[in-house]
Enzyme design. Structure first.
Site, short mmCIF file in Angstrom:
data_model
loop_
_atom_site.label_atom_id
_atom_site.label_comp_id
_atom_site.label_asym_id
_atom_site.label_seq_id
_atom_site.Cartn_x
_atom_site.Cartn_y
_atom_site.Cartn_z
CD GLU A 86 -1.32 -2.31 2.09
OE1 GLU A 86 -0.13 -2.64 1.90
OE2 GLU A 86 -2.07 -2.93 2.86
CG LEU A 327 13.39 -37.35 3.51
CD1 LEU A 327 13.45 -37.54 5.02
CD2 LEU A 327 14.61 -36.55 3.02
#
Ligand SMILES: Nc1c(N[C@@H]2O[C@H](COP(=O)(O)O)[C@@H](O)[C@H]2O)[nH]c(=O)[nH]c1=O
Ligand SMILES: [Zn+2]
Length: 394
Positions: A86, A327
């Site tokens: 902004e 994994l």
């Protein structure tokens, strides 16, 4: 030259909107705002994406200031510590911000963090209306920004293109809600479910288009994780392979540090590498890695969740698991994975012992299978991508 959407969005060019003759869009029942509001919100998302991969722990935010149907200022949040979107948009608009409408994909903040509150900035600039994509889940904001603007007499519209705004910042939202980065498991397999041949050869399962998609995915993530086995077998780069585009932190999990002396991941000039191991593992290899500029961190217990907790502490929002099946199974079991991206190549390689994407999860009946939700199927070149979220797996 790659004409990927990500590249198109970060090349800095401004699209040519004809603001007078906004094309009609498909109307849906619960849509918030006009076609023009939607168009401006999509522009905010486009601006926000210019900082893809660089804002963590902060979200991706873009802002547009509109006066009399014309864009008079634009901005995006470039990285944590820098001003919010902004602020850049209001600066660009200058005096024209008075009486204008500001579009922003995330609720303006209302707190003093690294930067002052955007709510005050918007009030001081004298804007008449603020159009917000989604509420900021950050407990420091969480509706407070919207309430502050309304209390100052500013009209606020919330929820324009909300689904697209939520999607853009899904990793930030996950980080805020669960105090962990969003874990994304990505793999590429053949039609018969293999990620490599019996000998471990895997270059390549998918075609170029799918591999470029993975490179873009890496550009949007904070870290990419593999195990020692992937380093030994594939010797990957794990970069986004595009000049000037963000590279994730490349993370290797290795309990015993039986890692090769030479690997592409040890070349740290292009992207940083972090090796995670257990206390007192292989001091010689630790020394070799540190000398090459690789960071080494020792854990008392090297589990996927401890790793995600560590990466959360480092301020990460999104972590890509690009590991092998063993994994991957342990990351799923440890609830370190929420999202799945499965690339499927229409080819068959066979091999009863050829590796598959997910190792043993300890399930014995099909009823135990983990279902995905919000599933999307996309064709990418000659391959297919299945995307989805593990149900109740946060
Ligand atoms: N990046 C961003 C927002 N980010 C919000 O502010 C928090 C970070 O504040 P700070 O430490 O001051 O940067 C972040 O967790 C999120 O809630 N808000 C906005 O109005 N616009 C922006 O562009
Ligand atoms: Zn702000």
């Amino acid at each position: 030259m790659d004409n990927s959407p990500v590249l198109a969005q970060i090349d800095g060019s401004l699209p040519n909107y004809n603001l007078e003759n906004t094309p009609p869009m498909n109307s849906t029942e619960n849509r918030v705002g006009s076609d023009f509001d939607s168009l401006m919100m999509l522009r905010c998302i486009e601006l926000a994406r210019r900082a893809l991969g660089r804002t963590s722990p902060n979200p991706l935010v873009g802002a547009v200031v509109v006066k009399d149907g014309e864009i008079v200022g634009e901005g995006f949040h470039p990285r944590a510590g820098e001003p919010h979107a902004e602020v850049f948009a209001l600066r660009a608009a200058g005096e024209a911000a008075r009486g204008a409408t500001v579009y922003v994909n995330l609720e303006p903040c209302n707190h003093y963090g690294r930067t002052p509150p955007c709510s005050e900035g918007l009030i001081n600039a004298g804007v008449a209306k603020v159009v917000v994509g989604m509420v900021d889940p950050n407990p420091l904001v969480a509706g407070g920004g919207i309430a502050r603007l309304r209390a100052a007499g500013i009209e606020v519209l919330v929820g324009v293109e909300e689904a697209a705004c939520q999607q853009l910042n899904e990793a930030f939202v996950h980080r805020i809600l669960y105090k962990r980065p969003l874990g994304i498991l990505k793999y590429a397999m053949t039609l018969d479910g293999k990620i490599a041949t019996t000998s471990g050869h895997s270059a390549w399962v998918t075609n170029q288009a799918a591999r470029s998609e993975v490179h873009q995915l890496r550009a949007a993530c904070d870290a990419v994780i593999v195990g020692g086995n992937t380093v030994r077998q594939d010797n990957p780069y794990l970069t986004s392979h595009q000049v000037g585009v963000h590279n994730p932190l490349r993370v290797v999990m290795s309990r015993h540090l039986n890692l090769p002396e030479n690997a592409r991941l040890w070349q740290t000039s292009e992207a940083p590498t972090l090796v995670l191991t257990e206390v007192a593992a292989n001091p010689n290899v630790q020394e070799m890695l540190r000398q090459r500029g690789v960071e080494v961190v020792e854990f008392t217990s090297l589990t996927p969740d401890n790793v995600m907790a560590h990466l959360y502490e480092r301020g990460f929002c999104s972590v890509l698991w690009e590991c092998g099946g063993t994994l991957a199974a342990s990351a799923i079991a440890n609830r370190a994975v929420q999202k799945i991206l499965a690339f499927i190549a229409p080819k068959i390689v066979g091999g009863s012992n050829a590796p598959t994407p997910v190792g043993d999860l300890g399930f014995t009946t099909m009823t135990e299978a983990l279902p995905l939700e919000n599933v999307r199927w996309r064709v990418i070149g000659s391959d297919c991508l299945v995307e989805g979220y593990l149900k109740r797996h946060t």
